[in-house]
Write an enzyme that holds these catalytic residues in place. Sequence first.
Site, mmCIF file in Angstrom:
data_model
loop_
_atom_site.group_PDB
_atom_site.id
_atom_site.type_symbol
_atom_site.label_atom_id
_atom_site.label_comp_id
_atom_site.label_asym_id
_atom_site.label_seq_id
_atom_site.Cartn_x
_atom_site.Cartn_y
_atom_site.Cartn_z
ATOM 1 N N HIS A 266 0.840 -1.284 0.136
ATOM 2 C CA HIS A 266 0.060 -0.036 0.022
ATOM 3 C C HIS A 266 0.777 1.079 -0.019
ATOM 4 O O HIS A 266 0.404 2.317 -0.664
ATOM 5 C CB HIS A 266 -0.996 -0.039 1.292
ATOM 6 C CG HIS A 266 -1.897 -1.057 1.034
ATOM 7 N ND1 HIS A 266 -2.872 -1.105 -0.077
ATOM 8 C CD2 HIS A 266 -2.262 -2.327 1.800
ATOM 9 C CE1 HIS A 266 -3.715 -2.079 0.010
ATOM 10 N NE2 HIS A 266 -3.424 -2.585 1.308
ATOM 11 N N HIS A 345 20.095 37.655 0.203
ATOM 12 C CA HIS A 345 19.481 36.334 0.350
ATOM 13 C C HIS A 345 19.964 35.307 -0.974
ATOM 14 O O HIS A 345 19.219 35.035 -1.770
ATOM 15 C CB HIS A 345 18.107 36.139 0.629
ATOM 16 C CG HIS A 345 17.620 34.935 1.318
ATOM 17 N ND1 HIS A 345 17.214 33.730 0.360
ATOM 18 C CD2 HIS A 345 17.666 34.457 2.282
ATOM 19 C CE1 HIS A 345 16.856 32.682 1.131
ATOM 20 N NE2 HIS A 345 16.885 33.114 2.401
#
Length: 440
Positions: A266, A345
Amino acid sequence: MPSTPESQQTVGKIAGFTGTALHTGEKVTLRLHPAPVDHGIKFRRKDLQDEPTIDAKIENLKTVERATTIGEGSVRVHTVEHVLAALWAMGVDNAIVEMDANEPPIGDGSAQAYVDLIRKAGVVAQEEPRKFFGARDTMHVESKTGALLFLLPDDKFRISCTQAGPNNKFTQFLSMEVTPAAFEREIAPARTFVYYEDVKPLMDKNLIKGGSLENAIVVRGEAVLSKEPLRFADEFVRHKILDVIGDLALVGRRIRGHVVAVKPGHASNADLARLIAREQTRRSAVAVSRAVPSGGGGLDTDQVMQILPHRFPFLMVDRIISFDTETKCVGVKTVTINEPFFQGHFPGHPVMPGVMQVEAMAQVASILLFKLAKTTSRIGYFMSADEVKFRKPVLPGDTIFIHAELTKSRGERLAKAKCHCVVNDAIVSEAELMFTFLDK
Ligand SMILES: [Zn+2]
């Protein structure tokens, strides 16, 4: 209307049966109801207040231990794979599966009872064409337990499955095209099989009160124990195929492709379903990006700015390119090296901060909310961001497709949205956002 494989189908009438729930051992009645086009399969818990429904979709998957459990909010339904396999393989696209307990009757551990039920209800064609997912390239998933699943391009839906037990005992192989007739004859009667060592602790803990040799084949060492003899010499691999079909039904579309599954379970089936669903999302985004509308279908920058109070450098959506439904839309943001956040950044290594992507998702979701509320006299505030994942860096030059879907709104003050950002065909970030509305 004559039934063709290309039109959506539902059941002809309400039909039900009563049986035993595997885990609680209690009686449960399951009823199939017809449903409109594009409804998909939904489970309804008739035993709970307000009779909540759960969409049989991969995003609602909760657990995959021994059986497949789906849920929304605190509501769950367990062991859905056999009924889903029967509906999908017998060609039912739209239906409500109503139950007065948290799992369907287990029947004899196969999908036979559900096939009989679908036959009783009948299958009828609807006005809309079916939605397909066609495999284009090879996709694959692999798990630590040794499961290996591929999806290869094919005009039909085929499964080739290899099952192998401990020490490769009970190794079986079967390859077939999955049609309603083949499923009914070859797959539906194949029963669940379990290894004694696996179920013994559960039986001891009384966790499978409804389990017995009437609804499972038990393998103990070399011995195969069951109430009636094996229905097929290779019954195990047939049941594995049944489970693969039931779990892949969570994709919510018909699949055109060849599934090659080695020792599937599963968890790995669900991984493949998730991969297919993501690929489908990506394709929808790419399809949309080919024709960016600047009028009727979406909102241009000016219209976005009439709705959102945000301004440079905090306006994180250039335009809305489509509203799929009232609660679903896609925004687009082109990220340039001139974005102020790239300066810090990070110097020499510009990467878009993840929080700015979350902000972008929030802004697109707000547009949906303002549109629904038909007022912009209020302002939306973030309350929480859950399930936030940053999967890939976003770089200068990227175009982000920001998908937002409202999943819940309580009154006009609180709302929840599921969002994800797509760049270059891949999901780069996702989040579930909650916000509240205050007057400006
Ligand atoms: Zn099963």
